[in-house]
Design a protein around this motif. Sequence first.
Motif, PDB file in Angstrom:
ATOM      1  N   GLY A  92      41.748 140.866 -31.065  1.00 51.22           N
ATOM      2  CA  GLY A  92      42.878 141.206 -31.099  1.00 51.22           C
ATOM      3  C   GLY A  92      44.290 140.345 -30.722  1.00 51.22           C
ATOM      4  O   GLY A  92      45.347 140.637 -30.914  1.00 51.22           O
ATOM      5  N   TRP A  93      43.729 138.986 -30.600  1.00 54.43           N
ATOM      6  CA  TRP A  93      44.675 137.756 -30.240  1.00 54.43           C
ATOM      7  C   TRP A  93      45.420 137.632 -31.799  1.00 54.43           C
ATOM      8  O   TRP A  93      44.605 137.549 -32.776  1.00 54.43           O
ATOM      9  N   SER A  94      46.721 137.807 -31.854  1.00 59.32           N
ATOM     10  CA  SER A  94      47.310 137.831 -32.910  1.00 59.32           C
ATOM     11  C   SER A  94      48.278 136.567 -33.256  1.00 59.32           C
ATOM     12  O   SER A  94      48.948 136.256 -34.174  1.00 59.32           O
ATOM     13  N   HIS A  95      47.897 135.576 -32.358  1.00 59.06           N
ATOM     14  CA  HIS A  95      48.690 134.320 -32.407  1.00 59.06           C
ATOM     15  C   HIS A  95      47.884 133.127 -33.210  1.00 59.06           C
ATOM     16  O   HIS A  95      46.471 133.903 -33.660  1.00 59.06           O
ATOM     17  N   LEU A  96      47.945 131.929 -32.967  1.00 60.56           N
ATOM     18  CA  LEU A  96      47.102 130.999 -33.435  1.00 60.56           C
ATOM     19  C   LEU A  96      45.804 131.105 -33.058  1.00 60.56           C
ATOM     20  O   LEU A  96      45.459 131.072 -31.880  1.00 60.56           O
ATOM     21  N   ARG A  97      44.574 130.654 -34.190  1.00 59.53           N
ATOM     22  CA  ARG A  97      43.307 130.904 -33.631  1.00 59.53           C
ATOM     23  C   ARG A  97      42.530 129.508 -34.058  1.00 59.53           C
ATOM     24  O   ARG A  97      43.161 128.948 -35.106  1.00 59.53           O
ATOM     25  N   GLY A  98      41.887 128.874 -33.302  1.00 60.49           N
ATOM     26  CA  GLY A  98      40.982 127.731 -33.551  1.00 60.49           C
ATOM     27  C   GLY A  98      41.663 126.528 -32.851  1.00 60.49           C
ATOM     28  O   GLY A  98      42.570 126.685 -32.291  1.00 60.49           O
ATOM     29  N   ARG A  99      41.009 125.442 -32.912  1.00 62.26           N
ATOM     30  CA  ARG A  99      41.567 124.235 -32.367  1.00 62.26           C
ATOM     31  C   ARG A  99      42.847 123.756 -33.263  1.00 62.26           C
ATOM     32  O   ARG A  99      43.178 124.218 -34.467  1.00 62.26           O
ATOM     33  N   VAL A 100      43.666 123.068 -32.642  1.00 64.27           N
ATOM     34  CA  VAL A 100      44.988 122.587 -33.216  1.00 64.27           C
ATOM     35  C   VAL A 100      44.734 121.703 -34.482  1.00 64.27           C
ATOM     36  O   VAL A 100      45.339 121.929 -35.434  1.00 64.27           O
ATOM     37  N   THR A 101      43.545 121.094 -34.667  1.00 63.58           N
ATOM     38  CA  THR A 101      43.215 120.759 -36.028  1.00 63.58           C
ATOM     39  C   THR A 101      43.020 121.800 -37.364  1.00 63.58           C
ATOM     40  O   THR A 101      42.850 121.403 -38.314  1.00 63.58           O
ATOM     41  N   GLU A 102      42.617 122.852 -36.800  1.00 60.48           N
ATOM     42  CA  GLU A 102      42.265 123.738 -37.572  1.00 60.48           C
ATOM     43  C   GLU A 102      43.671 124.804 -37.793  1.00 60.48           C
ATOM     44  O   GLU A 102      43.896 125.164 -39.081  1.00 60.48           O
ATOM     45  N   SER A 103      44.233 125.103 -36.876  1.00 59.70           N
ATOM     46  CA  SER A 103      45.424 125.801 -37.073  1.00 59.70           C
ATOM     47  C   SER A 103      46.777 125.413 -37.345  1.00 59.70           C
ATOM     48  O   SER A 103      47.431 126.186 -38.183  1.00 59.70           O
ATOM     49  N   VAL A 104      47.047 124.062 -37.079  1.00 52.83           N
ATOM     50  CA  VAL A 104      48.322 123.608 -37.453  1.00 52.83           C
ATOM     51  C   VAL A 104      48.329 123.015 -38.853  1.00 52.83           C
ATOM     52  O   VAL A 104      49.544 123.253 -39.493  1.00 52.83           O
ATOM     53  N   PRO A 105      47.523 122.374 -39.318  1.00 54.08           N
ATOM     54  CA  PRO A 105      47.695 121.555 -40.589  1.00 54.08           C
ATOM     55  C   PRO A 105      48.152 122.728 -41.593  1.00 54.08           C
ATOM     56  O   PRO A 105      49.275 122.208 -42.527  1.00 54.08           O
ATOM     57  N   PRO A 106      47.677 123.995 -41.816  1.00 53.31           N
ATOM     58  CA  PRO A 106      48.331 124.857 -42.794  1.00 53.31           C
ATOM     59  C   PRO A 106      49.872 125.244 -42.616  1.00 53.31           C
ATOM     60  O   PRO A 106      50.567 125.705 -43.443  1.00 53.31           O
ATOM     61  N   LEU A 107      50.338 124.889 -41.354  1.00 53.26           N
ATOM     62  CA  LEU A 107      51.894 125.421 -40.968  1.00 53.26           C
ATOM     63  C   LEU A 107      52.627 124.272 -41.157  1.00 53.26           C
ATOM     64  O   LEU A 107      53.759 124.534 -41.222  1.00 53.26           O
ATOM     65  N   LEU A 108      52.093 123.154 -41.707  1.00 54.82           N
ATOM     66  CA  LEU A 108      53.218 121.659 -41.969  1.00 54.82           C
ATOM     67  C   LEU A 108      53.479 121.794 -43.322  1.00 54.82           C
ATOM     68  O   LEU A 108      52.488 121.070 -44.180  1.00 54.82           O
ATOM     69  N   ASP A 109      54.696 122.255 -43.810  1.00 57.55           N
ATOM     70  CA  ASP A 109      54.936 122.172 -45.275  1.00 57.55           C
ATOM     71  C   ASP A 109      55.334 120.873 -45.753  1.00 57.55           C
ATOM     72  O   ASP A 109      55.209 120.617 -47.084  1.00 57.55           O
ATOM     73  N   LYS A 110      55.764 120.064 -45.025  1.00 61.20           N
ATOM     74  CA  LYS A 110      56.206 118.597 -45.227  1.00 61.20           C
ATOM     75  C   LYS A 110      55.809 117.510 -44.270  1.00 61.20           C
ATOM     76  O   LYS A 110      55.742 118.102 -42.900  1.00 61.20           O
ATOM     77  N   LEU A 111      55.449 116.714 -44.329  1.00 64.49           N
ATOM     78  CA  LEU A 111      55.209 115.530 -43.588  1.00 64.49           C
ATOM     79  C   LEU A 111      56.286 114.343 -43.239  1.00 64.49           C
ATOM     80  O   LEU A 111      56.332 113.487 -42.327  1.00 64.49           O
ATOM     81  N   GLY A 112      56.999 114.445 -44.528  1.00 62.78           N
ATOM     82  CA  GLY A 112      57.968 113.339 -44.387  1.00 62.78           C
ATOM     83  C   GLY A 112      59.464 113.547 -43.450  1.00 62.78           C
ATOM     84  O   GLY A 112      59.556 114.777 -43.370  1.00 62.78           O
ATOM     85  N   GLY A 113      60.067 112.599 -42.772  1.00 60.02           N
ATOM     86  CA  GLY A 113      60.967 113.131 -41.980  1.00 60.02           C
ATOM     87  C   GLY A 113      60.881 113.474 -40.629  1.00 60.02           C
ATOM     88  O   GLY A 113      61.502 114.164 -40.076  1.00 60.02           O
ATOM     89  N   LYS A 114      59.371 113.309 -40.349  1.00 61.06           N
ATOM     90  CA  LYS A 114      59.079 113.775 -39.082  1.00 61.06           C
ATOM     91  C   LYS A 114      58.493 112.773 -38.341  1.00 61.06           C
ATOM     92  O   LYS A 114      57.938 111.691 -38.922  1.00 61.06           O
ATOM     93  N   ARG A 115      58.584 112.949 -36.904  1.00 61.59           N
ATOM     94  CA  ARG A 115      57.876 111.997 -35.933  1.00 61.59           C
ATOM     95  C   ARG A 115      56.902 112.856 -35.226  1.00 61.59           C
ATOM     96  O   ARG A 115      56.994 113.898 -34.790  1.00 61.59           O
ATOM     97  N   PHE A 116      55.434 112.326 -35.210  1.00 58.35           N
ATOM     98  CA  PHE A 116      54.473 113.039 -34.701  1.00 58.35           C
ATOM     99  C   PHE A 116      54.031 112.819 -33.429  1.00 58.35           C
ATOM    100  O   PHE A 116      53.886 111.358 -33.041  1.00 58.35           O
ATOM    101  N   PHE A 117      53.688 113.550 -32.351  1.00 55.46           N
ATOM    102  CA  PHE A 117      53.541 113.073 -31.030  1.00 55.46           C
ATOM    103  C   PHE A 117      52.074 114.067 -30.803  1.00 55.46           C
ATOM    104  O   PHE A 117      52.060 115.146 -30.756  1.00 55.46           O
ATOM    105  N   LEU A 118      51.165 113.098 -30.313  1.00 52.61           N
ATOM    106  CA  LEU A 118      49.774 113.635 -29.953  1.00 52.61           C
ATOM    107  C   LEU A 118      49.227 113.383 -28.589  1.00 52.61           C
ATOM    108  O   LEU A 118      49.550 112.294 -28.022  1.00 52.61           O
ATOM    109  N   ALA A 119      48.916 114.356 -27.751  1.00 54.35           N
ATOM    110  CA  ALA A 119      48.707 114.063 -26.302  1.00 54.35           C
ATOM    111  C   ALA A 119      47.524 115.202 -25.925  1.00 54.35           C
ATOM    112  O   ALA A 119      47.309 116.252 -26.258  1.00 54.35           O
ATOM    113  N   GLY A 120      46.708 114.500 -25.173  1.00 52.10           N
ATOM    114  CA  GLY A 120      45.580 115.352 -24.694  1.00 52.10           C
ATOM    115  C   GLY A 120      44.206 114.816 -24.859  1.00 52.10           C
ATOM    116  O   GLY A 120      43.932 113.641 -24.801  1.00 52.10           O
ATOM    117  N   ASN A 121      43.411 115.614 -25.576  1.00 49.85           N
ATOM    118  CA  ASN A 121      41.818 115.156 -26.091  1.00 49.85           C
ATOM    119  C   ASN A 121      41.925 114.236 -27.303  1.00 49.85           C
ATOM    120  O   ASN A 121      42.351 114.327 -28.190  1.00 49.85           O
TER     121      ASN A 121
END
Length: 318
Positions: A209-238
């Motif tokens: 019943g969880w209705s929000h993002l499911r899976g590790r961020v390497t699974e759930s986030v890539p399909p949400l990024l429609d553009k990569l240009g003009g962005k700065r990416f910050f990665l923290a944690g594991n």
Amino acid sequence: MSGDPTTPGRRRAARDGDDTSQPAWARVSRYDRRAQVVAVDRLTETGTVKITFEVIDGRPFVFSPGHWVGVEEDVPGLGLRHSPYCIFSPPGDIRLFDILIRVFSEGPLAHHLASLRPGDPIRFRGPAGRSMLPKEPDTDLILLATGVGISPFRSLCCHLLAGGDTRTIKLYWGLRLPEDICLLDELDALATRHRNFTYHISLSQPPHGWSHLRGRVTESVPPLLDKLGGKRFFLAGNGAMIEEMEMALSSLGVDRTFIHMERFFNIRHRPDPATMQAIVGRFVAHDLPAGLTNLDDLDLIFPLERDVHGRRAGPPRD
């Protein structure tokens, strides 16, 4: 550190700046700064704890989002233990700062810190590290955190938004279980006050019943990024997530100078080509000229850079 760390005498000595009860090694340690506990807040039943400290050594405490402090304590029965912690609070108050820790079975220092009481002193060094403040005034920010890796991002977001920054800031926070979720009131308040800020939580073990993002961020986030240009990416944690996302973004054409990394653990993780192929395949953005095209050659292309990043990308492990 000798004696009972919670005794009134030690607290008075620490506050007065004359802690002669400490052994000689403590008085010449690199961890030569002093603070005392103001509050210990248990945010989840799964071990996430926020600790607020007040600097009591009379020296300036100036930091930028992304900076860390190194804490050293004499853990009963185990001796000296030290670890760096990214600062959770935004810059502003020159005497108070927060850290966010995860208490787990293999972390004796985290257990010890979580057991401290208001007034207990600690020794630390810093603040130090690389600032996360973006140099460009108009690049969108994409923040990916796992666990307590949200610490520097909370500092960054609060600082930028309080200063009137209007760029788009998107935070993706990877957790394991619903019981790990915290800080919702604060994140909701930020999103309500600042329309340019949004956040999403992704659970790797979501309940039915969880209705929000499911899976590790390497699974759930890539399909949400429609553009990569003009962005700065910050990665923290594991470090595993960071290494995989950094390689994926680089292979899709993101300049590595636009990827900021803070590894908290797993700093030597080496993803295999099959894993990388799967992650890259989840991206829908193809607006940049591709960088690395043959992911089977990862170990030939990145080993030196990976080692350098492993040493400099996050707070140093003492």
